[in-house]
Write a protein that holds these residues in place. Structure first.
Motif, short mmCIF file in Angstrom:
data_model
loop_
_atom_site.label_atom_id
_atom_site.label_comp_id
_atom_site.label_asym_id
_atom_site.label_seq_id
_atom_site.Cartn_x
_atom_site.Cartn_y
_atom_site.Cartn_z
N PRO A 148 15.59 -29.53 -68.47
CA PRO A 148 15.37 -28.39 -69.37
C PRO A 148 14.33 -27.40 -68.85
CG PRO A 148 15.04 -30.48 -70.52
CD PRO A 148 15.30 -30.80 -69.11
N LEU A 149 13.42 -27.84 -68.01
CA LEU A 149 12.42 -26.91 -67.47
C LEU A 149 13.00 -26.00 -66.39
CD1 LEU A 149 9.31 -29.24 -67.19
CD2 LEU A 149 9.77 -27.49 -68.89
N TYR A 150 14.09 -26.40 -65.76
CA TYR A 150 14.73 -25.56 -64.75
C TYR A 150 15.50 -24.41 -65.39
CZ TYR A 150 14.02 -29.07 -61.03
OH TYR A 150 13.49 -29.92 -60.11
N ALA A 151 16.05 -24.61 -66.57
CA ALA A 151 16.94 -23.63 -67.21
C ALA A 151 16.29 -22.26 -67.42
CB ALA A 151 17.48 -24.19 -68.51
N PRO A 152 15.09 -22.17 -68.02
CA PRO A 152 14.53 -20.82 -68.26
C PRO A 152 14.23 -20.05 -66.97
CG PRO A 152 13.25 -22.50 -69.42
CD PRO A 152 14.24 -23.21 -68.58
N PHE A 153 13.99 -20.78 -65.88
CA PHE A 153 13.65 -20.13 -64.62
C PHE A 153 14.86 -19.93 -63.71
CE2 PHE A 153 9.82 -22.43 -66.00
CZ PHE A 153 8.97 -21.33 -66.17
N GLY A 154 16.01 -20.42 -64.14
CA GLY A 154 17.23 -20.25 -63.35
C GLY A 154 17.27 -21.10 -62.09
N ILE A 155 16.52 -22.20 -62.08
CA ILE A 155 16.47 -23.06 -60.90
C ILE A 155 17.66 -24.01 -60.93
CG2 ILE A 155 15.14 -24.84 -59.71
CD1 ILE A 155 12.63 -23.60 -60.97
N ARG A 156 18.33 -24.13 -59.80
CA ARG A 156 19.44 -25.08 -59.64
C ARG A 156 19.27 -25.76 -58.29
NH1 ARG A 156 24.21 -24.23 -62.73
NH2 ARG A 156 25.31 -25.27 -61.04
N THR A 157 19.17 -27.09 -58.30
CA THR A 157 19.07 -27.82 -57.05
C THR A 157 20.40 -28.46 -56.66
OG1 THR A 157 18.29 -29.82 -58.17
CG2 THR A 157 16.62 -28.29 -57.36
N CYS A 158 21.42 -28.23 -57.47
CA CYS A 158 22.75 -28.76 -57.14
C CYS A 158 23.54 -27.70 -56.40
CB CYS A 158 23.49 -29.22 -58.39
SG CYS A 158 23.85 -27.93 -59.56
N SER A 159 24.55 -28.16 -55.69
CA SER A 159 25.38 -27.22 -54.94
C SER A 159 26.29 -26.46 -55.91
CB SER A 159 26.22 -27.96 -53.91
OG SER A 159 27.06 -28.90 -54.56
N VAL A 160 26.54 -25.22 -55.60
CA VAL A 160 27.38 -24.36 -56.42
C VAL A 160 28.79 -24.43 -55.87
CG1 VAL A 160 27.76 -22.02 -57.24
CG2 VAL A 160 25.44 -22.85 -56.91
N LYS A 161 29.75 -24.73 -56.73
CA LYS A 161 31.15 -24.78 -56.31
C LYS A 161 31.73 -23.38 -56.24
CE LYS A 161 31.95 -29.33 -58.26
NZ LYS A 161 32.72 -30.12 -59.21
N GLN A 162 32.36 -23.08 -55.13
CA GLN A 162 33.01 -21.78 -54.94
C GLN A 162 34.46 -21.89 -55.36
OE1 GLN A 162 31.52 -19.00 -53.88
NE2 GLN A 162 29.55 -20.01 -53.65
N THR A 163 34.93 -20.94 -56.16
CA THR A 163 36.34 -20.91 -56.55
C THR A 163 37.07 -19.92 -55.67
OG1 THR A 163 35.87 -19.26 -58.23
CG2 THR A 163 35.86 -21.55 -58.93
N LYS A 164 38.31 -20.25 -55.32
CA LYS A 164 39.09 -19.37 -54.45
C LYS A 164 40.15 -18.65 -55.21
CE LYS A 164 38.34 -21.96 -50.28
NZ LYS A 164 38.92 -22.61 -49.16
#
Length: 70
Positions: A54-70
């Motif tokens: 929950p502390l990552y959400a307000p700051f927009g932090i993501r340590t997971c990989s982002v899936k790209q859609t084609k």
């Protein structure tokens, strides 16, 4: 809740929680500090299992990989 924690982040949190638990149950840390750290360890374990901090959400932090859609 969208996942915002990567596997490295989850593993680090679980290791820290295990160390805190070990220190508490061996009596190295005790009293109020021990209880506070034990609660923190519980929060680390919970956030690791649900892959959301929950502390990552307000700051927009993501340590997971982002899936790209084609």
């Amino acid at each position: 809740m969208r996942k915002n924690m990567g596997s490295a982040d989850k593993i680090i949190r679980l290791i820290i929680a295990a160390i805190i638990g070990l220190l508490y149950f061996t009596g190295t840390i005790s009293g109020t500090l021990g209880i506070v750290l034990l609660v923190l360890a519980g929060i680390f374990v919970l956030t690791s299992f649900i892959s959301f901090c929950p502390l990552y959400a307000p700051f927009g932090i993501r340590t997971c990989s982002v899936k790209q859609t084609k």
